[in-house]
Design a protein around this motif. Structure first.
Motif, PDB file in Angstrom:
ATOM      1  N   GLN A 182       0.821  -1.217   0.000  1.00 25.87           N
ATOM      2  CA  GLN A 182       0.000   0.000   0.000  1.00 25.87           C
ATOM      3  C   GLN A 182       0.853   1.265   0.000  1.00 25.87           C
ATOM      4  OE1 GLN A 182      -3.574   0.387   0.051  1.00 25.87           O
ATOM      5  NE2 GLN A 182      -3.430  -1.712  -0.688  1.00 25.87           N
ATOM      6  N   ASP A 183       2.128   1.125  -0.279  1.00 29.18           N
ATOM      7  CA  ASP A 183       3.031   2.276  -0.318  1.00 29.18           C
ATOM      8  C   ASP A 183       2.693   3.144  -1.538  1.00 29.18           C
ATOM      9  OD1 ASP A 183       5.067   4.101  -0.452  1.00 29.18           O
ATOM     10  OD2 ASP A 183       6.689   2.627  -0.526  1.00 29.18           O
ATOM     11  N   PRO A 184       2.209   4.374  -1.330  1.00 30.73           N
ATOM     12  CA  PRO A 184       1.795   5.207  -2.472  1.00 30.73           C
ATOM     13  C   PRO A 184       2.951   5.669  -3.345  1.00 30.73           C
ATOM     14  CG  PRO A 184       1.678   6.465  -0.428  1.00 30.73           C
ATOM     15  CD  PRO A 184       1.983   5.048  -0.035  1.00 30.73           C
ATOM     16  N   VAL A 185       4.168   5.636  -2.828  1.00 28.69           N
ATOM     17  CA  VAL A 185       5.320   6.014  -3.647  1.00 28.69           C
ATOM     18  C   VAL A 185       5.598   4.937  -4.681  1.00 28.69           C
ATOM     19  CG1 VAL A 185       7.793   6.526  -3.626  1.00 28.69           C
ATOM     20  CG2 VAL A 185       6.319   7.405  -1.792  1.00 28.69           C
ATOM     21  N   GLN A 186       5.576   3.696  -4.245  1.00 29.75           N
ATOM     22  CA  GLN A 186       5.832   2.590  -5.162  1.00 29.75           C
ATOM     23  C   GLN A 186       4.604   2.234  -5.989  1.00 29.75           C
ATOM     24  OE1 GLN A 186       7.521  -0.822  -3.252  1.00 29.75           O
ATOM     25  NE2 GLN A 186       7.926  -1.897  -5.163  1.00 29.75           N
ATOM     26  N   TYR A 187       3.409   2.404  -5.394  1.00 28.83           N
ATOM     27  CA  TYR A 187       2.166   2.045  -6.078  1.00 28.83           C
ATOM     28  C   TYR A 187       1.192   3.232  -5.988  1.00 28.83           C
ATOM     29  CZ  TYR A 187       4.109  -2.583  -5.020  1.00 28.83           C
ATOM     30  OH  TYR A 187       4.934  -3.672  -4.878  1.00 28.83           O
ATOM     31  N   PRO A 188       1.247   4.189  -6.910  1.00 27.97           N
ATOM     32  CA  PRO A 188       0.305   5.316  -6.879  1.00 27.97           C
ATOM     33  C   PRO A 188      -1.145   4.811  -6.830  1.00 27.97           C
ATOM     34  CG  PRO A 188       2.028   5.700  -8.503  1.00 27.97           C
ATOM     35  CD  PRO A 188       2.198   4.287  -8.033  1.00 27.97           C
ATOM     36  N   GLU A 189      -1.967   5.500  -6.046  1.00 30.45           N
ATOM     37  CA  GLU A 189      -3.356   5.083  -5.794  1.00 30.45           C
ATOM     38  C   GLU A 189      -3.383   3.601  -5.393  1.00 30.45           C
ATOM     39  OE1 GLU A 189      -6.412   7.433  -8.396  1.00 30.45           O
ATOM     40  OE2 GLU A 189      -4.842   6.674  -9.751  1.00 30.45           O
ATOM     41  N   PRO A 190      -2.710   3.257  -4.323  1.00 35.99           N
ATOM     42  CA  PRO A 190      -2.510   1.837  -3.985  1.00 35.99           C
ATOM     43  C   PRO A 190      -3.786   1.086  -3.649  1.00 35.99           C
ATOM     44  CG  PRO A 190      -1.834   3.241  -2.156  1.00 35.99           C
ATOM     45  CD  PRO A 190      -2.104   4.144  -3.317  1.00 35.99           C
ATOM     46  N   GLU A 191      -4.842   1.796  -3.259  1.00 38.36           N
ATOM     47  CA  GLU A 191      -6.087   1.120  -2.889  1.00 38.36           C
ATOM     48  C   GLU A 191      -6.893   0.688  -4.114  1.00 38.36           C
ATOM     49  OE1 GLU A 191      -7.110   5.269  -3.794  1.00 38.36           O
ATOM     50  OE2 GLU A 191      -5.496   4.298  -2.657  1.00 38.36           O
ATOM     51  N   LYS A 192      -6.489   1.125  -5.312  1.00 40.08           N
ATOM     52  CA  LYS A 192      -7.234   0.811  -6.530  1.00 40.08           C
ATOM     53  C   LYS A 192      -6.653  -0.400  -7.246  1.00 40.08           C
ATOM     54  CE  LYS A 192      -8.934   5.488  -7.455  1.00 40.08           C
ATOM     55  NZ  LYS A 192      -9.013   6.582  -8.459  1.00 40.08           N
ATOM     56  N   PHE A 193      -7.520  -1.117  -7.958  1.00 40.69           N
ATOM     57  CA  PHE A 193      -7.132  -2.291  -8.740  1.00 40.69           C
ATOM     58  C   PHE A 193      -6.727  -1.815 -10.126  1.00 40.69           C
ATOM     59  CE2 PHE A 193      -8.402  -6.187 -11.233  1.00 40.69           C
ATOM     60  CZ  PHE A 193      -7.462  -7.049 -10.670  1.00 40.69           C
ATOM     61  N   ILE A 194      -5.404  -1.661 -10.358  1.00 41.56           N
ATOM     62  CA  ILE A 194      -4.892  -1.102 -11.609  1.00 41.56           C
ATOM     63  C   ILE A 194      -3.852  -2.067 -12.181  1.00 41.56           C
ATOM     64  CG2 ILE A 194      -3.823   0.894 -12.711  1.00 41.56           C
ATOM     65  CD1 ILE A 194      -4.637   2.573 -10.283  1.00 41.56           C
ATOM     66  N   PRO A 195      -4.267  -3.038 -12.962  1.00 41.69           N
ATOM     67  CA  PRO A 195      -3.308  -4.015 -13.495  1.00 41.69           C
ATOM     68  C   PRO A 195      -2.199  -3.385 -14.331  1.00 41.69           C
ATOM     69  CG  PRO A 195      -5.551  -4.812 -13.768  1.00 41.69           C
ATOM     70  CD  PRO A 195      -5.656  -3.386 -13.321  1.00 41.69           C
ATOM     71  N   GLU A 196      -2.505  -2.285 -15.042  1.00 45.23           N
ATOM     72  CA  GLU A 196      -1.532  -1.678 -15.950  1.00 45.23           C
ATOM     73  C   GLU A 196      -0.242  -1.250 -15.238  1.00 45.23           C
ATOM     74  OE1 GLU A 196      -5.543  -1.188 -17.807  1.00 45.23           O
ATOM     75  OE2 GLU A 196      -4.696  -0.937 -15.788  1.00 45.23           O
ATOM     76  N   ARG A 197      -0.295  -1.080 -13.931  1.00 48.32           N
ATOM     77  CA  ARG A 197       0.885  -0.610 -13.215  1.00 48.32           C
ATOM     78  C   ARG A 197       2.050  -1.610 -13.321  1.00 48.32           C
ATOM     79  NH1 ARG A 197      -0.472   1.337  -8.384  1.00 48.32           N
ATOM     80  NH2 ARG A 197      -2.650   0.719  -8.127  1.00 48.32           N
TER      81      ARG A 197
END
Length: 528
Positions: free
Chosen positions: A414-429
């Motif tokens: 859930q680290d927003p730096v590594q995973y922007p908008e971490p609470e969302k399901f975004i496969p493209e990341r």
């Protein structure tokens, strides 16, 4: 009063039939008695990492666990205030919680010889697992020569080349899963509760990989249900009712003993898997399977083989099943993502056959969906607890030997730096990772976009089998079926209460509306 209520509810899980009044008096007495043992283990003079907020005298942070917040989220919230590494007190015990990728790298990876042990209660090791010296429960061994030897055997039989040999089993089990889904949906007006069929796929796949074609079970088979029940029962015994005795040693003399329950579970586990092993030997099974490879090794006792099988099957099936259940729920809530996966399969594989393992590189978006599911809903969000094998100094903090160390995967993911908008399901990341993937895996933290399989020397030994099973099941389901919500929303953030004591984090049971994607589905999965 909150403390009393918490201890009362926790103690009741061990089956104490004492009246509430008597139990209350006992607990009040414990509060006084435990002062002596607690004072001998006080942290005064020991510079632990900073303590999380809300610590009570004597009992520490235990009352905070009764707040109804999942522990992984509670720890994440504390890390925002205290930093990525902090201490929690649980009676006489101190746990160190790691909430960042960097802290995991520095301790679990870079100092693996110190931070790769286990520290389970003796009664669990001896009564539930039949003792280290006899070969029971090797995954819970302390770090050392015996663990490394058994780990090497497991790793040798679960490398990618071995998984390729097991591929026909996975293919057959996948076809059976799709047949069961189609048949059940047709019988119930296209409404399906997927849990039983997902669990059947994961459990029977690993049973067949372990014991070959002789291990065949239909959905609802009483023996298979017994195996499921044993896995859940074992997980429950690892829960707070036994841990509370470790936090307050005086309770071991006051609360009823759970030893008889441990012994009964162990006997039933050995009976089920030992029975399969005996039948395996009697029928002289020649299939390419896990047990045949271990028997050929010739250095393990029957108990060790049974222990291998029970851990391999129980842990592997539970984690893969929960991941698939989360993925289906997430896709039902994100129909646009589901459609993109189907279009990718249709364009790169076609509709005249089911996707095979060889198609994985041609389905990068599906790979992203699986990776994002593992990031957002790791099957064991607090991983399996590590322990220190010797004293250590970290950033001027002292961490004693035999300290439990928890990797909070949830906070890391859930680290927003590594995973922007971490609470969302975004496969493209994960697309850049998938496109650059070199198909390698080490014990570092840099070569994966998530830590769902942990890392370091205790990284999940079955990772390649898990990834293969996830891809095969997901590609089959999404090439054949459209998944729609029945209700306004499937609850994708509520744990299944039936599995609340389990080490895995499974979703609450749900129903979906499921329909074939095209007219050729029945032919593809051999439905007549």
């Amino acid at each position: 009063m909150k403390l009393f209520s918490y201890l009362l509810s926790t103690s009741s899980t061990v089956g104490d039939n004492t009246s509430t009044m008597i139990l209350g008096l006992i607990i009040i007495a414990i509060i006084a008695l435990v002062w002596a043992s607690s004072s001998q283990n006080t942290s005064s003079g020991i510079n632990y990492p900073p303590y999380a907020p809300g610590r009570f005298p004597l009992v520490g942070h235990l009352p905070q666990f009764a707040r109804g917040i999942p522990l992984q989220e509670l720890f994440r919230q504390w890390s925002l205030r205290m930093g990525p590494v902090f201490t929690i007190q649980l009676g006489v015990k101190r746990w160190i919680i790691l909430n960042s990728l960097d802290s995991v790298k520095q301790l679990i990876v870079d100092k693996g010889t110190i931070y790769s042990s286990r520290n389970l209660p003796d009664t669990l090791v001896n009564d539930l697992m039949d003792g280290v010296e006899k070969g029971g429960g090797f995954a819970f061994y302390p770090y050392g020569k015996e663990w490394r030897y058994l780990r090497r055997i497991a790793h040798t039989n679960l490398i990618k080349k071995k998984i390729d040999l097991y591929q026909p089993i996975i293919d057959e089990r996948r076809t059976t899963l799709l047949q069961n889904i189609l048949d059940a949906s047709q019988r119930n007006n296209n409404i399906l509760s997927p849990t039983m069929y997902i669990e059947h796929f994961t459990m029977t796949s690993i049973l067949a990989i372990a014991f070959g074609s002789m291990a065949y079970f239909k959905p609802g088979d009483p023996q298979l249900h017994e195996a499921f029940a044993l896995t859940e029962r074992t997980a429950a015994l690892l829960g707070p009712s036994e841990q509370i005795r470790e936090f307050f040693p005086i309770l071991q003399k006051i609360l009823p003993s759970s030893r008889a329950e441990f012994v009964d579970v162990r006997k039933k586990m050995v009976g089920f898997y030992g029975g399969l092993l005996e039948r395996f030997k009697k029928e002289k099974v020649t299939d390419n399977c896990f047990v045949s490879e271990i028997l050929a090794n010739g250095s393990l006792t029957d108990l060790q083989i049974v222990s291998f099988a029970s851990l391999f099957i129980g842990a592997g099936s539970e984690t893969t099943a929960s991941t698939l259940e989360w993925m289906i729920a997430l896709l039902a809530n994100n129909p646009d993502i589901q459609t993109k996966v189907y279009e990718e399969i249709k364009n790169n594989v076609g509709l005249s056959r089911l996707p095979s393992h060889d198609d994985e590189l041609n389905l990068p978006y599906l790979q992203c969906v699986i990776l994002e599911t593992l990031r957002l809903r790791p099957p064991a969000p607090l991983s399996v607890p590590h322990a220190t094998s010797e004293d250590d100094i970290f950033q001027n903090w002292f961490i004693p030997a035999q300290t439990t160390v928890i990797i909070n995967l949830h906070a890391i993911h859930q680290d927003p730096v590594q995973y922007p908008e971490p609470e969302k399901f975004i496969p493209e990341r994960h697309m850049n990772y998938v496109r650059q993937r070199q198909d390698k895996f080490t014990q570092t933290t840099e070569d994966r976009p998530h830590l769902a399989f942990s890392t370091g020397r205790r990284v999940c030994v079955g990772i390649h089998l898990a990834e293969r099973s996830l891809f095969m099941a997901a590609s089959g389901i999404l090439s054949c079926f459209q998944i729609d919500r029945l209700d306004k929303d499937i609850l994708i953030d509520v744990i299944n209460p039936r599995k609340a004591q389990a080490p895995t984090f499974a979703p609450r049971s749900y129903n979906i509306h499921i329909t074939p994607r095209h007219d050729n589905v029945s032919n593809l999965i051999n439905i007549k």
